[in-house]
Write a protein that holds these residues in place. Structure first.
Motif, PDB file in Angstrom:
ATOM      1  N   ASP A 357       0.882  -1.172   0.000  1.00  0.00           N
ATOM      2  CA  ASP A 357       0.000   0.000   0.000  1.00  0.00           C
ATOM      3  C   ASP A 357       0.922   1.225   0.000  1.00  0.00           C
ATOM      4  O   ASP A 357       1.795   1.351   0.870  1.00  0.00           O
ATOM      5  CB  ASP A 357      -0.848  -0.051   1.272  1.00  0.00           C
ATOM      6  CG  ASP A 357      -1.737   1.188   1.436  1.00  0.00           C
ATOM      7  OD1 ASP A 357      -1.447   2.235   0.814  1.00  0.00           O
ATOM      8  OD2 ASP A 357      -2.696   1.105   2.208  1.00  0.00           O
ATOM      9  N   PRO A 358       0.754   2.127  -0.976  1.00  0.00           N
ATOM     10  CA  PRO A 358       1.678   3.266  -1.027  1.00  0.00           C
ATOM     11  C   PRO A 358       1.669   4.104   0.247  1.00  0.00           C
ATOM     12  O   PRO A 358       2.671   4.741   0.578  1.00  0.00           O
ATOM     13  CB  PRO A 358       1.197   4.075  -2.231  1.00  0.00           C
ATOM     14  CG  PRO A 358      -0.096   3.493  -2.644  1.00  0.00           C
ATOM     15  CD  PRO A 358      -0.194   2.114  -2.088  1.00  0.00           C
ATOM     16  N   LEU A 359       0.561   4.101   0.953  1.00  0.00           N
ATOM     17  CA  LEU A 359       0.534   4.858   2.209  1.00  0.00           C
ATOM     18  C   LEU A 359       1.575   4.272   3.166  1.00  0.00           C
ATOM     19  O   LEU A 359       2.373   5.008   3.751  1.00  0.00           O
ATOM     20  CB  LEU A 359      -0.880   4.817   2.817  1.00  0.00           C
ATOM     21  CG  LEU A 359      -1.042   5.519   4.155  1.00  0.00           C
ATOM     22  CD1 LEU A 359      -0.643   6.994   4.081  1.00  0.00           C
ATOM     23  CD2 LEU A 359      -2.485   5.386   4.662  1.00  0.00           C
ATOM     24  N   ASP A 360       1.580   2.955   3.287  1.00  0.00           N
ATOM     25  CA  ASP A 360       2.567   2.320   4.168  1.00  0.00           C
ATOM     26  C   ASP A 360       3.974   2.551   3.636  1.00  0.00           C
ATOM     27  O   ASP A 360       4.914   2.801   4.388  1.00  0.00           O
ATOM     28  CB  ASP A 360       2.302   0.815   4.266  1.00  0.00           C
ATOM     29  CG  ASP A 360       0.908   0.524   4.801  1.00  0.00           C
ATOM     30  OD1 ASP A 360       0.351   1.389   5.511  1.00  0.00           O
ATOM     31  OD2 ASP A 360       0.356  -0.552   4.484  1.00  0.00           O
ATOM     32  N   PHE A 361       4.091   2.447   2.336  1.00  0.00           N
ATOM     33  CA  PHE A 361       5.404   2.612   1.705  1.00  0.00           C
ATOM     34  C   PHE A 361       5.958   4.017   1.934  1.00  0.00           C
ATOM     35  O   PHE A 361       7.113   4.198   2.310  1.00  0.00           O
ATOM     36  CB  PHE A 361       5.272   2.310   0.202  1.00  0.00           C
ATOM     37  CG  PHE A 361       6.493   2.601  -0.596  1.00  0.00           C
ATOM     38  CD1 PHE A 361       7.558   1.714  -0.621  1.00  0.00           C
ATOM     39  CD2 PHE A 361       6.582   3.776  -1.339  1.00  0.00           C
ATOM     40  CE1 PHE A 361       8.686   1.985  -1.386  1.00  0.00           C
ATOM     41  CE2 PHE A 361       7.720   4.052  -2.093  1.00  0.00           C
ATOM     42  CZ  PHE A 361       8.770   3.157  -2.116  1.00  0.00           C
ATOM     43  N   PHE A 362       5.118   5.009   1.732  1.00  0.00           N
ATOM     44  CA  PHE A 362       5.582   6.384   1.933  1.00  0.00           C
ATOM     45  C   PHE A 362       5.920   6.623   3.405  1.00  0.00           C
ATOM     46  O   PHE A 362       6.951   7.211   3.728  1.00  0.00           O
ATOM     47  CB  PHE A 362       4.525   7.396   1.449  1.00  0.00           C
ATOM     48  CG  PHE A 362       4.630   7.730  -0.022  1.00  0.00           C
ATOM     49  CD1 PHE A 362       4.330   6.777  -0.985  1.00  0.00           C
ATOM     50  CD2 PHE A 362       5.037   8.989  -0.440  1.00  0.00           C
ATOM     51  CE1 PHE A 362       4.435   7.060  -2.338  1.00  0.00           C
ATOM     52  CE2 PHE A 362       5.151   9.290  -1.799  1.00  0.00           C
ATOM     53  CZ  PHE A 362       4.852   8.322  -2.749  1.00  0.00           C
ATOM     54  N   VAL A 363       5.043   6.174   4.274  1.00  0.00           N
ATOM     55  CA  VAL A 363       5.287   6.394   5.701  1.00  0.00           C
ATOM     56  C   VAL A 363       6.583   5.712   6.117  1.00  0.00           C
ATOM     57  O   VAL A 363       7.402   6.283   6.836  1.00  0.00           O
ATOM     58  CB  VAL A 363       4.080   5.908   6.543  1.00  0.00           C
ATOM     59  CG1 VAL A 363       4.442   5.863   8.027  1.00  0.00           C
ATOM     60  CG2 VAL A 363       2.875   6.816   6.315  1.00  0.00           C
ATOM     61  N   LYS A 364       6.772   4.515   5.603  1.00  0.00           N
ATOM     62  CA  LYS A 364       7.991   3.780   5.954  1.00  0.00           C
ATOM     63  C   LYS A 364       9.245   4.574   5.558  1.00  0.00           C
ATOM     64  O   LYS A 364      10.259   4.552   6.258  1.00  0.00           O
ATOM     65  CB  LYS A 364       7.995   2.437   5.225  1.00  0.00           C
ATOM     66  CG  LYS A 364       9.234   1.640   5.493  1.00  0.00           C
ATOM     67  CD  LYS A 364       9.058   0.175   5.121  1.00  0.00           C
ATOM     68  CE  LYS A 364      10.164  -0.635   5.715  1.00  0.00           C
ATOM     69  NZ  LYS A 364       9.915  -1.132   7.038  1.00  0.00           N
ATOM     70  N   ASN A 365       9.152   5.259   4.446  1.00  0.00           N
ATOM     71  CA  ASN A 365      10.342   5.960   3.949  1.00  0.00           C
ATOM     72  C   ASN A 365      10.428   7.422   4.375  1.00  0.00           C
ATOM     73  O   ASN A 365      11.345   8.134   3.970  1.00  0.00           O
ATOM     74  CB  ASN A 365      10.407   5.843   2.423  1.00  0.00           C
ATOM     75  CG  ASN A 365      10.864   4.455   1.994  1.00  0.00           C
ATOM     76  OD1 ASN A 365      11.996   4.070   2.256  1.00  0.00           O
ATOM     77  ND2 ASN A 365       9.959   3.698   1.401  1.00  0.00           N
ATOM     78  N   LEU A 366       9.498   7.854   5.208  1.00  0.00           N
ATOM     79  CA  LEU A 366       9.529   9.264   5.625  1.00  0.00           C
ATOM     80  C   LEU A 366      10.821   9.672   6.324  1.00  0.00           C
ATOM     81  O   LEU A 366      11.244  10.823   6.227  1.00  0.00           O
ATOM     82  CB  LEU A 366       8.322   9.611   6.492  1.00  0.00           C
ATOM     83  CG  LEU A 366       7.029   9.844   5.697  1.00  0.00           C
ATOM     84  CD1 LEU A 366       5.866  10.122   6.639  1.00  0.00           C
ATOM     85  CD2 LEU A 366       7.194  10.994   4.702  1.00  0.00           C
ATOM     86  N   PRO A 367      11.491   8.729   7.006  1.00  0.00           N
ATOM     87  CA  PRO A 367      12.782   9.134   7.585  1.00  0.00           C
ATOM     88  C   PRO A 367      13.750   9.687   6.532  1.00  0.00           C
ATOM     89  O   PRO A 367      14.692  10.404   6.870  1.00  0.00           O
ATOM     90  CB  PRO A 367      13.311   7.835   8.197  1.00  0.00           C
ATOM     91  CG  PRO A 367      12.073   7.049   8.511  1.00  0.00           C
ATOM     92  CD  PRO A 367      11.069   7.400   7.445  1.00  0.00           C
TER      93      PRO A 367
END
Ligand SMILES: Cc1cc2nc3c(=O)[nH]c(=O)nc-3n(C[C@H](O)[C@H](O)[C@H](O)COP(=O)(O)OP(=O)(O)OC[C@H]3O[C@@H](n4cnc5c(N)ncnc54)[C@H](O)[C@@H]3O)c2cc1C
Ligand code: SF4
Lengths: 713, 326
Positions: A357-367
């Protein structure tokens, strides 16, 4: 003594509320006078002759037939014999005549001979551009080690993405009315830079006028979006024609000229490769991109990847392509929408390949997203809630039966928005009336309203207790409205100047109230002892103590009241008819922070407008050039398509505010919300139909091609 | 805009005498929504325009024994607002509704819609109806032809007929009355259009002294099942990308006779005869409709950038058929 610091939430009567723009009724009723509406006595109208060719040398120019026409009063040559014109629409001559029709007829009597020269207008064709020597690599950035990065990557995705040249499409075209009174020049001009324009006139040897003799007026304007910083050659021409003719001259661009010569947004196209670990952690990026800004060499180097600058191994190369097309100008959030689209689309494709899910993907990479990571996360979560993302998202390709497929997509963006330098003058008159003046401009964003709110709040008055004067360079200077810098500039200079004026007033009335100024405050139309309404006098009575001399106090932008740097998250929901390729907007959610919000209503309007503008460039908008003729095929509002109201779905706007955000002070907002829509909508389309439509705008033809349903010739 | 004379006749006869020997001398002005734009851009430059809206007999619609008569100068909104006469003809109603906005429909006339000039951007930008460069080469095949023809496009004409009203009117078997100096004649709507083969040839068959006076939708067409499906990129203020209009003579669930006419795909409204043959005698269901759509697309020759229109033809025909029997 009043303090310049923004009042705490508990003490705000106007700031942070939702207030209708004060000039709304003027505009809606047609009473507001735009540049177009200025018709000083004995006005002449000017029209331009512009180049029909993409590139040519002018070998002969004969204006005599035009000049002989009765009613033709002056001719101005922009580019005469021997000069080269470098795009269709490049200005050659302007003619001022008694009427618009006459001016147009006169323009057609001008004889020009051209020697046509080689041209190139098709920026999508990088190979040809390179062959023609029109491609120049501007920037190459490497950090970490891209090749090891891709070796470490467990999943890699690669794609081509493109976003074309578009234009600003200001509702009001560029132009001005120029009038000489002796050696003084008055101009009404549709400009984003009221205070800075006089200097431009003064630089013209032909006009020979000191800046001090130039009055610039722009009370209302129909949009600029970054294309109206300068007075432009045609602004100088209007003044020169008026000087020659001894009569005022109006020169407004025709819609066709507007689309050809008055600014465009550079294209950006490229091949992008991104790699991640199987858990979704981004490890590598590589992009090879190019774009055109017309004949000027401009570029987005340094912006790819967008936001996710922390990807450890990345390489990016950018090539500027010169085309014989009207020059690029800043376009609402210059370069960000393009960089955002390329980045977020590439990342979304990688997420799809990872099955995430891109939401999870984006959140995961927010660092990897730098200092605003935590805010992005909050904004994404808020957006997800408003979109009902978790219920709506599905892996790529809506499996629902029937031709209509739904999908959701997201994107995040950032912008600066530090207030520009600004001066403001507050005058408190002995009768209690107040005037606040700054040489700013209201592009339609609500600047006048914001100034009114800040001044009234500061002085404890109702909105109509303060008169706002802007749009005239006789007022204290204020910066150009670009880069979302206006609200920070004017709100802080207004706050400071109103506070300074108030403190002078408090000093005058304190003795009469048997106290000292530091014990006084102005609230609710009164001056009172802080916290003790029983010891108060009305505003009017307080001002009466001034005798016959008004208080005049200046204020300048103050950094303690403003700051810079915002984030935003947007989610789009679309439905796509996979048999026709027609994309419909269902819903757009825009979550945005911008520090302390002065007026929630006009702030939200900026976001609504940005979502609409974003829908335009995501689905319809494109400046279409024809390499065979060197001309633009769609310089009109029929084929240069913008969304109609029916093409825009629901728009849900959420402004992030809490005490931590507000404590940052005021930050600009005009640009950031227009950055994400292209990416969010494109990602939603990919989610709906299961494949990427690589190029914006996503027209039915492009969607069908992506689906493999477009027949080949 | 070039200076012009304005004629405002109140009778048809007068109007015809005011027209000239060629279109450069005089042109008919109805709502002016197209003509005026063309004149402003110097695409057409008549020395005289002859307003026909003051001619009472050209305005309004009447039910007669022969069928529904619509005066050519009737504005679209008049038809659209009074649904009664259009009730049997949803295909026409859909086409009229598609012309937006309400302001456009309040100015634009039925005759003007049929006889509006092509939207080809080369034509509109001054390269002529046949879109040729200074050496006489056509610009369309090697240029941006995303909105151009996929049928009858061997050249030199590549534009598409822009009228949304023509396909449903042809499908409904409507006739047009044309009045010229030698009196009036009735022709089919299809006969108003032709594909020009030479420079100087117009895409309409009307002569410079002809006026389209009336449209007649025959009474027998009232019992046709009919529908139009338009594929539009934008919902409003735009022309469709492709349209399909169908009219069906049904026998129970079977199609006795079908007429299928496509819009925006050829220099003229385009009769999809293969689709008509595919439908004849068939029970009309989803599969038959899809087959007819495929048949309609047969023989299409897309140019470099309009291949998507072939797919749009398939879908538009299928959907129009299913809508007609819904
Ligand atoms: C934003 C927009 C969207 C549109 N969308 C659509 C659409 O989806 N579908 C569609 O079909 N159209 C569409 N149109 C076009 C519109 O329908 C036409 O402009 C209108 O119908 C023309 O009618 P008019 O009476 O104004 O014609 P005019 O402009 O007066 O005339 C058009 C042409 O026909 C000739 N003419 C007119 N009447 C007669 C007559 N009785 N006899 C002989 N010659 C005649 C004129 O000489 C001229 O060449 C759209 C237009 C706009 C601006
Ligand atoms: S639709 Fe266009 S022309 Fe009409 S009011 Fe709005 S902006 Fe102005």
């Amino acid at each position: 003594m009043a303090n310049i610091a923004w009042p705490p939430a508990s003490k705000r009567g106007l700031i942070g509320k939702s207030i209708s723009r004060i000039d709304g009724p003027e505009k809606a009723s047609g009473r507001a006078k735009y540049t177009y509406d200025q018709n000083p006595a004995s006005l002449l109208v000017a029209k331009m002759l512009t180049s029909p060719y993409a590139h040519a040398k002018i070998t002969a120019l004969d204006t005599s037939a035009a000049e002989r026409m009765p009613g033709v009063r002056a001719v101005y040559v922009f580019n005469g014999v021997g000069k080269e014109v470098n795009w269709e629409g490049h200005e050659i001559v302007a003619v001022a005549a008694d009427t618009e029709e006459l001016a147009e007829d006169a323009v057609r009597r001008i004889r020009v001979e051209y020697q046509q020269l080689p041209y190139f207008v098709d920026d999508a064709d990088l190979a040809q551009a390179a062959k023609d020597g029109r491609a120049r690599q501007l920037g190459a950035e490497t950090s970490g080690d891209p090749s090891t990065g891709f070796q470490q990557a467990e999943v890699t995705s690669e794609g081509d993405y493109g976003i074309p040249v578009i234009t600003h499409c200001c509702l009001e075209s560029h132009g001005s009315v120029a009038q000489w009174q002796g050696d003084k020049l008055n101009v009404w001009i549709s400009t984003q830079n009221v205070s800075g324009s006089a200097g431009e006139y003064a630089q013209s040897p032909e006009l020979n006028v000191p800046a001090s003799n130039v009055n610039v007026d722009c009370q209302v304007m129909g949009g600029g979006f970054g294309s109206k910083f300068g007075v432009d050659t045609w602004g100088l021409a209007a003044a020169a024609l008026a000087k020659k003719a001894g009569r005022p001259v109006k020169l407004m661009l025709e819609r066709k000229e507007e689309l050809l010569m008055a600014g465009s947004r550079p294209s950006l196209r490229g091949k992008i490769r991104v790699g991640a670990k199987r858990d979704g952690t981004l490890v590598a990026w590589d992009s090879d991109s190019w774009g055109t800004g017309g004949m000027s060499v401009v570029g987005i180097h340094g912006l790819l990847p967008y936001i996710f600058r922390g990807i450890p191994n990345r390489g990016s190369r950018y090539t500027a392509v010169r085309t014989n097309t009207g020059p690029a100008r800043a376009w609402r959030a210059p370069n960000h929408p393009q960089a955002c689209f390329l980045t977020m689309a590439a990342l979304d494709d990688l997420a799809a390949k990872l099955g995430m899910d891109p939401l999870d993907f984006f959140v995961k990479n927010l660092p990897l997203a730098g200092e605003r990571a935590a805010l992005y996360q909050e904004e994404l979560q808020k957006a997800a809630e408003l979109m009902d993302w978790k219920a709506k998202w599905h892996p790529r390709g809506d499996k629902a039966p029937g031709p209509t497929k739904r999908g959701v997509g997201l994107s995040i963006h950032t912008w600066g928005g530090l207030g520009h330098d600004s001066y403001c003058r507050t005058t408190i008159h002995p009768d209690g009336s107040v005037e606040v003046a700054t040489g700013s401009q209201d592009l339609g964003t609500g600047t006048r309203t914001v100034i009114n709110i800040v001044a009234a709040e500061t002085l404890g008055l109702p909105l109509d207790g303060v008169r706002v004067e802007i749009g005239d360079n006789k007022y204290p200077p204020d910066g150009a409205s670009g880069g979302s810098t206006t609200v920070g500039g004017v709100s802080s200079s207004t706050r400071v100047s109103a506070t300074n004026a108030l403190n002078e007033l408090l000093a005058k009335v304190a003795p009469g109230l048997g106290t000292t100024p530091d014990k006084l405050e102005a609230v609710g139309g009164k001056v009172q002892v802080i916290g003790d309404p029983s010891k108060a006098i009305s505003w009017k009575k307080a001002c009466a103590r001034l005798g016959t001399t008004p208080i005049v106090a200046m204020g300048q932008r103050n950094m303690s009241l403003i700051s810079s740097g915002v984030g935003g998250a947007q989610m789009a929901e679309v439905s796509v008819d996979v048999e026709t390729g027609v994309v419909r907007m269902e819903k757009m959610v825009a979550v945005q922070d911008c520090g302390l919000i002065i007026d929630v209503k006009t702030a939200m309007s900026q976001v609504y407008g940005a979502c609409i503008m974003g829908t335009c460039y995501a689905l319809h908008e494109e400046k279409i050039m024809d390499q065979q003729t060197g001309t633009c095929l769609n310089p009109n509002m029929e084929f240069y398509k913008l969304s109609g109201l029916d093409d825009v779905g629901d728009i849900v706007v959420h402004m992030m505010t809490d005490s931590a955000i507000e404590s940052r002070g005021v930050i600009g907002l005009g640009e950031p919300p227009v950055i994400s829509p292209g990416a969010a909508i494109a990602n939603a389309v990919a989610n709906a139909i299961g494949v990427r439509v690589p190029d914006l705008p996503m027209t039915p033809g492009r969607v069908l091609d992506a689906l493999g349903k477009g027949e080949k010739a | 805009m070039r200076d012009f004379e304005y004629g405002n006749p109140s009778s048809l006869k007068q109007a015809i005498t005011l027209l000239g020997a060629n279109f450069d001398e005089a042109q008919v002005l109805a709502g002016g929504t197209d003509l005026i734009s063309l004149m402003k851009d110097y695409v057409v430059t008549p020395r005289r325009v002859v307003n026909i809206k003051s001619i009472a007999e050209l305005r309004g619609a009447q039910e007669t024994a022969a069928g529904l008569r619509i005066g050519s100068a009737t504005v679209l909104e008049d038809l659209f607002e009074r649904p009664a006469p259009l009730h049997p003809f949803p295909s026409l109603r859909t086409a009229i509704e598609g012309v937006s906005s309400a302001q456009m429909r309040s100015m634009g006339t039925v005759g003007g819609d049929l006889l509006q000039r092509p939207r080809c951007w080369y034509f509109r930008n001054g390269f002529g109806l046949l879109a040729r460069d200074s050496q006489g080469r056509s610009l369309v095949p090697g240029g941006d032809n995303r909105y151009h023809a996929i049928f009858d496009n061997a050249g030199p004409a590549y534009f598409v007929c822009p009228s949304s009203l023509a396909p449903p009117l042809i499908a409904l078997g409507a006739a047009a009355r044309v009045t010229g100096p030698k009196g009036s004649r009735e022709v089919s709507i299809a006969e108003l259009f032709r594909t020009p083969r030479d420079a100087g040839e117009s895409e309409h068959t009307l002569g410079p002294k002809d006026i389209l006076t009336e449209i007649l939708i025959p009474a027998r067409s009232r019992t046709l099942r009919n529908a139009t499906y338009e594929v539009r990129e934008r919902r409003v203020m735009d022309w469709p990308l492709v349209t399909a209009s169908v009219a069906l003579r049904m026998e129970g669930k079977r199609v006795r006779q079908a007429t299928v006419v496509l819009g925006q795909v050829a220099p003229t409204p385009w009769r999809a005869e293969a689709a008509e043959r595919a439908l004849a005698g068939k029970e009309l269901n989803e599969a038959a409709a899809a087959q007819a759509g495929d048949a309609a697309a047969q023989g299409a020759h897309p140019l470099s950038r309009n291949g998507y229109k072939v797919q749009l033809v398939r879908v538009a025909v299928k959907r129009a058929l299913l809508q007609a029997i819904a």
